[in-house]
Scaffold this motif. Structure first.
Motif, PDB file in Angstrom:
ATOM      1  N   ALA A 143      25.559 -26.556  -4.840  1.00 39.68           N
ATOM      2  CA  ALA A 143      24.309 -25.792  -4.856  1.00 39.68           C
ATOM      3  C   ALA A 143      23.390 -26.338  -3.772  1.00 39.68           C
ATOM      4  O   ALA A 143      23.364 -27.546  -3.525  1.00 39.68           O
ATOM      5  CB  ALA A 143      23.634 -25.875  -6.216  1.00 39.68           C
ATOM      6  N   VAL A 144      22.664 -25.427  -3.145  1.00 35.67           N
ATOM      7  CA  VAL A 144      21.712 -25.802  -2.098  1.00 35.67           C
ATOM      8  C   VAL A 144      20.394 -25.105  -2.392  1.00 35.67           C
ATOM      9  O   VAL A 144      20.347 -23.887  -2.583  1.00 35.67           O
ATOM     10  CB  VAL A 144      22.196 -25.396  -0.695  1.00 35.67           C
ATOM     11  N   TRP A 145      19.318 -25.881  -2.426  1.00 29.65           N
ATOM     12  CA  TRP A 145      17.974 -25.321  -2.533  1.00 29.65           C
ATOM     13  C   TRP A 145      17.333 -25.478  -1.172  1.00 29.65           C
ATOM     14  O   TRP A 145      16.917 -26.554  -0.780  1.00 29.65           O
ATOM     15  CB  TRP A 145      17.171 -26.053  -3.598  1.00 29.65           C
ATOM     16  N   ASP A 146      17.299 -24.387  -0.431  1.00 29.89           N
ATOM     17  CA  ASP A 146      16.752 -24.392   0.921  1.00 29.89           C
ATOM     18  C   ASP A 146      15.289 -23.996   0.833  1.00 29.89           C
ATOM     19  O   ASP A 146      14.936 -22.819   0.842  1.00 29.89           O
ATOM     20  CB  ASP A 146      17.534 -23.399   1.792  1.00 29.89           C
ATOM     21  N   ARG A 147      14.422 -24.984   0.725  1.00 32.33           N
ATOM     22  CA  ARG A 147      12.997 -24.734   0.514  1.00 32.33           C
ATOM     23  C   ARG A 147      12.268 -24.622   1.864  1.00 32.33           C
ATOM     24  O   ARG A 147      12.413 -23.618   2.538  1.00 32.33           O
ATOM     25  CB  ARG A 147      12.417 -25.863  -0.340  1.00 32.33           C
ATOM     26  N   ARG A 148      11.548 -25.620   2.238  1.00 38.90           N
ATOM     27  CA  ARG A 148      10.742 -25.538   3.451  1.00 38.90           C
ATOM     28  C   ARG A 148      10.837 -26.844   4.234  1.00 38.90           C
ATOM     29  O   ARG A 148       9.917 -27.678   4.189  1.00 38.90           O
ATOM     30  CB  ARG A 148       9.290 -25.202   3.113  1.00 38.90           C
ATOM     31  N   PRO A 149      11.946 -27.035   4.944  1.00 34.69           N
ATOM     32  CA  PRO A 149      12.092 -28.271   5.719  1.00 34.69           C
ATOM     33  C   PRO A 149      11.231 -28.244   6.974  1.00 34.69           C
ATOM     34  O   PRO A 149      10.856 -27.187   7.475  1.00 34.69           O
ATOM     35  CB  PRO A 149      13.581 -28.265   6.090  1.00 34.69           C
ATOM     36  N   ASP A 150      10.919 -29.435   7.460  1.00 33.41           N
ATOM     37  CA  ASP A 150      10.315 -29.550   8.781  1.00 33.41           C
ATOM     38  C   ASP A 150      11.415 -29.412   9.832  1.00 33.41           C
ATOM     39  O   ASP A 150      12.608 -29.518   9.521  1.00 33.41           O
ATOM     40  CB  ASP A 150       9.596 -30.892   8.925  1.00 33.41           C
ATOM     41  N   ARG A 151      11.013 -29.175  11.061  1.00 30.89           N
ATOM     42  CA  ARG A 151      11.982 -28.950  12.136  1.00 30.89           C
ATOM     43  C   ARG A 151      12.704 -30.250  12.519  1.00 30.89           C
ATOM     44  O   ARG A 151      12.139 -31.344  12.383  1.00 30.89           O
ATOM     45  CB  ARG A 151      11.278 -28.394  13.368  1.00 30.89           C
ATOM     46  N   PRO A 152      13.940 -30.134  13.017  1.00 37.75           N
ATOM     47  CA  PRO A 152      14.605 -31.323  13.566  1.00 37.75           C
ATOM     48  C   PRO A 152      13.723 -31.984  14.623  1.00 37.75           C
ATOM     49  O   PRO A 152      13.035 -31.300  15.395  1.00 37.75           O
ATOM     50  CB  PRO A 152      15.886 -30.746  14.186  1.00 37.75           C
ATOM     51  N   ALA A 153      13.742 -33.318  14.628  1.00 39.19           N
ATOM     52  CA  ALA A 153      12.838 -34.058  15.505  1.00 39.19           C
ATOM     53  C   ALA A 153      13.590 -35.157  16.238  1.00 39.19           C
ATOM     54  O   ALA A 153      14.088 -36.097  15.613  1.00 39.19           O
ATOM     55  CB  ALA A 153      11.685 -34.657  14.697  1.00 39.19           C
ATOM     56  N   ALA A 154      13.670 -35.021  17.561  1.00 40.69           N
ATOM     57  CA  ALA A 154      14.268 -36.060  18.397  1.00 40.69           C
ATOM     58  C   ALA A 154      13.135 -36.882  19.006  1.00 40.69           C
ATOM     59  O   ALA A 154      12.934 -36.901  20.228  1.00 40.69           O
ATOM     60  CB  ALA A 154      15.147 -35.441  19.472  1.00 40.69           C
ATOM     61  N   THR A 155      12.401 -37.561  18.161  1.00 31.10           N
ATOM     62  CA  THR A 155      11.170 -38.226  18.593  1.00 31.10           C
ATOM     63  C   THR A 155      11.415 -39.374  19.564  1.00 31.10           C
ATOM     64  O   THR A 155      10.513 -39.765  20.306  1.00 31.10           O
ATOM     65  CB  THR A 155      10.401 -38.749  17.373  1.00 31.10           C
ATOM     66  N   GLU A 156      12.639 -39.911  19.571  1.00 26.75           N
ATOM     67  CA  GLU A 156      12.913 -41.051  20.437  1.00 26.75           C
ATOM     68  C   GLU A 156      13.268 -40.624  21.857  1.00 26.75           C
ATOM     69  O   GLU A 156      13.462 -41.472  22.725  1.00 26.75           O
ATOM     70  CB  GLU A 156      14.039 -41.892  19.842  1.00 26.75           C
ATOM     71  N   VAL A 157      13.363 -39.315  22.092  1.00 28.13           N
ATOM     72  CA  VAL A 157      13.624 -38.819  23.447  1.00 28.13           C
ATOM     73  C   VAL A 157      12.263 -38.569  24.106  1.00 28.13           C
ATOM     74  O   VAL A 157      11.536 -37.662  23.706  1.00 28.13           O
ATOM     75  CB  VAL A 157      14.454 -37.517  23.418  1.00 28.13           C
ATOM     76  N   PRO A 158      11.896 -39.339  25.113  1.00 27.15           N
ATOM     77  CA  PRO A 158      10.526 -39.279  25.636  1.00 27.15           C
ATOM     78  C   PRO A 158      10.229 -38.049  26.487  1.00 27.15           C
ATOM     79  O   PRO A 158       9.107 -37.539  26.452  1.00 27.15           O
ATOM     80  CB  PRO A 158      10.401 -40.566  26.457  1.00 27.15           C
ATOM     81  N   GLU A 159      11.180 -37.577  27.288  1.00 28.08           N
ATOM     82  CA  GLU A 159      10.915 -36.479  28.221  1.00 28.08           C
ATOM     83  C   GLU A 159      10.866 -35.157  27.456  1.00 28.08           C
ATOM     84  O   GLU A 159      11.795 -34.822  26.719  1.00 28.08           O
ATOM     85  CB  GLU A 159      12.006 -36.444  29.289  1.00 28.08           C
ATOM     86  N   PRO A 160       9.781 -34.373  27.564  1.00 30.31           N
ATOM     87  CA  PRO A 160       9.580 -33.191  26.721  1.00 30.31           C
ATOM     88  C   PRO A 160      10.700 -32.160  26.788  1.00 30.31           C
ATOM     89  O   PRO A 160      11.146 -31.660  25.751  1.00 30.31           O
ATOM     90  CB  PRO A 160       8.257 -32.613  27.233  1.00 30.31           C
TER      91      PRO A 160
END
Length: 333
Positions: A68-85
């Motif tokens: 079973a999967v409850w797909d609610r409201r996740p935040d977006r994937p975040a590659a925060t350690e990659v510095p260049e936008p």
């Protein structure tokens, strides 16, 4: 196992989590914001056998065990350690594509409200209105157009009492601040600027008289209707979502059986296990369907009415997660 996909700040998940724990449901709560930086997702096909694993907080989970999967409201994937936008945007886009592919392969799981791509495909107000009319629900006269010449005839048909809505929630920036278009009246003076309609379609409807409104939450085959006395306050007359007004009352509502049945059929017919529906009840007692929210909020309804929506969600998820391992059953045959 149950997989919950949502932000860790999601109050709705926090409301259901203790009830899942009471029911002994093994679960993993994962937020896509923790990918790719704080978790690894691996999908592989080796010697003709597919395998998917998610490693998170030091534990590796076999996604074939998810029932079973409850797909609610996740935040977006975040590659925060990659510095260049631009490189960070590329990494986050790639992560989103990888997640979508992984979800598509989870064919043995039951999803609430539905598999992500399917829920997105049916999240359309025009489709909901069309299906509602097929089921015999009453809907307001509706025009969706970007043709400026259609605006005046529609306004006249509404007797000068016409509202406009957006087709889907989408925030935008105006004067440097985030904004969103709520339901609004179209006064006569706006007709002179109707040429602007060419740049983006709008939904046009007459302003249906309201005695009160309903939020109907469907969980599987269970229905929870709440009466919202939106006409008790001037601020919520057109769109009760726009304001938090303590003078507006909420109460559990006894929905007629035929309307309740049509709500369940509408949600199920769209391939969903959950839906939040909005209705107007007119002064002469007619039920007018407005829209269906594929992954709408419900916790505020439970908070204000005491209806056990969180229990219904926990029951549905627990039943789905408790199904036998379909892959093992197939191997045994």
């Amino acid at each position: 196992m149950l997989l919950i996909i949502s932000s860790h700040r999601d109050d709705s998940v926090h409301a259901v989590l203790p009830k899942l724990q009471e029911r002994g449901v093994p679960l993993l709560w994962w937020d896509e914001a923790d990918y790719p930086g704080a978790s690894t997702l691996t999908t592989s096909c080796l010697d003709g056998r597919w395998c998917q694993t998610l490693t998170y907080r030091g534990e590796t989970h076999d996604l074939s065990k998810v029932r079973a999967v409850w797909d609610r409201r996740p935040d977006r994937p975040a590659a925060t350690e990659v510095p260049e936008p631009s490189q960070r945007a590329f990494a986050e886009h790639t992560a989103t594509v990888a997640i979508a592919g992984a979800y598509d392969l989870m064919v043995d799981a039951r999803w609430m409200p539905a598999l992500r791509q399917h829920a997105a495909a049916v999240d359309n107000k025009l489709l909901h209105l069309h299906r509602a009319t097929e089921l015999g629900l009453t809907v307001a006269d509706t025009v969706v157009t970007n043709d400026p010449e259609v605006l005046v005839p529609a306004w006249n048909r509404a007797g000068g009492r016409m509202i406009t809505k957006t087709l889907q929630f989408r925030p935008f920036a105006r004067d440097g601040e985030n904004g969103h278009l709520y339901t609004a009246m179209v006064p006569r003076r706006r007709l002179t600027g109707r040429h602007r309609l060419r740049h983006g379609p709008a939904m046009l409807q007459p302003n249906v008289p309201k005695a009160y409104e309903l939020r109907v939450t469907v969980v599987g085959e269970r229905v929870f209707a709440a009466r919202i006395d939106s006409q008790a306050s001037r601020t919520t007359t057109l769109d009760w979502r726009h304001y938090h007004d303590v003078t507006v009352g909420y109460a559990a509502y006894d929905l007629p059986g035929d309307i309740s049945d049509r709500c369940v059929r509408l949600v199920a017919g769209l391939g969903l296990s959950f839906g939040a529906l909005d209705f107007i009840v007119t002064p002469d007692g007619r039920y007018v369907f407005l829209e269906l929210n594929v992954n709408g909020q419900w916790a505020f309804v439970e908070l204000r009415t005491g209806m056990p929506i969180s229990d219904a969600i926990a029951d549905w998820l627990a039943a789905a997660a408790a199904r036998p391992d379909l892959k093992d059953s197939a191997d045994a045959r």
